[in-house]
Design an enzyme around this catalytic site. Sequence first.
Site, PDB file in Angstrom:
ATOM      1  N   LYS A 112       0.817  -1.220   0.000  1.00  0.00           N
ATOM      2  CA  LYS A 112       0.000   0.000   0.000  1.00  0.00           C
ATOM      3  C   LYS A 112       0.846   1.264   0.000  1.00  0.00           C
ATOM      4  O   LYS A 112       0.489   2.244  -0.664  1.00  0.00           O
ATOM      5  CB  LYS A 112      -0.981   0.012   1.171  1.00  0.00           C
ATOM      6  CG  LYS A 112      -0.392  -0.126   2.563  1.00  0.00           C
ATOM      7  CD  LYS A 112      -1.500  -0.203   3.613  1.00  0.00           C
ATOM      8  CE  LYS A 112      -0.957  -0.392   5.018  1.00  0.00           C
ATOM      9  NZ  LYS A 112      -0.277  -1.708   5.188  1.00  0.00           N
ATOM     10  N   ASN A 135      -1.364   6.851   6.527  1.00  0.00           N
ATOM     11  CA  ASN A 135      -0.495   5.891   7.197  1.00  0.00           C
ATOM     12  C   ASN A 135       0.920   5.880   6.621  1.00  0.00           C
ATOM     13  O   ASN A 135       1.839   5.359   7.243  1.00  0.00           O
ATOM     14  CB  ASN A 135      -1.106   4.488   7.075  1.00  0.00           C
ATOM     15  CG  ASN A 135      -0.453   3.469   7.968  1.00  0.00           C
ATOM     16  OD1 ASN A 135      -0.443   3.605   9.182  1.00  0.00           O
ATOM     17  ND2 ASN A 135       0.106   2.434   7.366  1.00  0.00           N
ATOM     18  N   HIS A 180      -1.048  -8.486  11.996  1.00  0.00           N
ATOM     19  CA  HIS A 180      -1.690  -7.823  13.147  1.00  0.00           C
ATOM     20  C   HIS A 180      -2.667  -8.752  13.867  1.00  0.00           C
ATOM     21  O   HIS A 180      -3.676  -8.301  14.414  1.00  0.00           O
ATOM     22  CB  HIS A 180      -2.426  -6.554  12.698  1.00  0.00           C
ATOM     23  CG  HIS A 180      -1.564  -5.568  11.976  1.00  0.00           C
ATOM     24  ND1 HIS A 180      -0.420  -5.050  12.529  1.00  0.00           N
ATOM     25  CD2 HIS A 180      -1.685  -5.013  10.748  1.00  0.00           C
ATOM     26  CE1 HIS A 180       0.138  -4.207  11.671  1.00  0.00           C
ATOM     27  NE2 HIS A 180      -0.606  -4.182  10.581  1.00  0.00           N
TER      28      HIS A 180
END
Length: 434
Positions: A112, A135, A180
């Site tokens: 990303k 981010n 995560h």
Amino acid sequence: MKLILGMGLTGLSVARFYSKKNIDFRIADSRLSPPMLQIMKQENLLIDFHLGEWNKNLLDDISEIIISPGIAESEKIVSWSRKKSIPIISDIELFGRYAKAPIVGISGSNGKSTVTQLLGEIAHNDGKNAVVCGNIGKPVMNSLSDDADVYIVEISSYQLDYTNKINLLTGVITNITPDHLDRYVDFNAYIESKLSLYSYCSSNIVNLNESLVSKIDLNACYAIDKHGINCEFHANKDGNKFIFFHGSQILMSSEELLVIGRHNVENILAALTLGHQIGLSLKSMVITSKKFKGIEHRLEWVVSLNGVDFFNDSKSTNGISTITAIKAIADKYKSVILIAGGIAKKEDYSELFQLINTKIDTLILIGQSSAMFSKKINSCPVHIVETMEHAVALSKTIALEGAILLSPGCASFDMFNNFSERGETFKYFVLQEN
């Protein structure tokens, strides 16, 4: 009154915004010495603040909470807020209320940041005032501009978790792989978090090579070695290279690119498809893609010393990312030395270990996971060292040709503040005395 939870970069950016808008706010952090504390003091942003263990009194007279993405749903302050039906939003959602230009949203387990950076460079080279944020490093609330033509925003799953509403012109999820998992109940919860991005998009861009995404209703798509009626951009493998197409028109070959690896072919296809959706010229997209050097700490070429190329892939903090890096390097170099290790995540590393046993000539391990990783490797020499300095020095001694790759596959917090510091340290010792 608004409540800002977290005194990191996100909290600081929201506090600055509220202060400028004369919106009353309270700010709190469960840490006694949060990273932006001194800056907030200097900027007189701590009129109403709290440090240390969460307290229910923080919620008194609060109409809305803006939460930093690092604060998990499981924390007490979140559950208290839910019980009181106080709305909790992300900085992304707040940003969407005030952004006047179209917003492109980019998410995914890997790739990303690369897609966000490349699309930003394409837009700039096409004459657009494109603001790259999110981010990727620049908080969105610091990025609001009356002059922006388009916002290109990298959005993490943590940010999506606290986003309830935002209007995105278009968006893409590059891929979804286990990551995560300490934050989510299970992998399905993580998948659901990622896929929520598409609920905010007017136009969905889909990677047909990603099975967890490919069934989403799409407006446009991209793929390698397969394409459907809506696939405006695709690439076909031709020997050791990939040929990029726009429909039936050949655009370029992967041999013309500065970045390497199949994953970067996918990343470029994503950027091309997004760029086409927002009206960027094909010429700018192709020229910029050929000149694109990638992002720092993501398969970043550092230097060539005595016939050996050094690559910094410190941003690879999970096994899938390191697998991708090894495959890209091994496709180009016959001999590869890997430096890996750190804090292992709760994921299945078996595929990574199998690949190391197959593709790596020497493995050098650092950090907390060294002993565990070393037990899984039986087909190449393994060295466990204490510091990055020792790892680099040893790799230089061993390597006669090929490449030396730092791709840890683990978090960095056992030895470094973040992956950036780890990558910078690697580059410092690679370049030392050269």
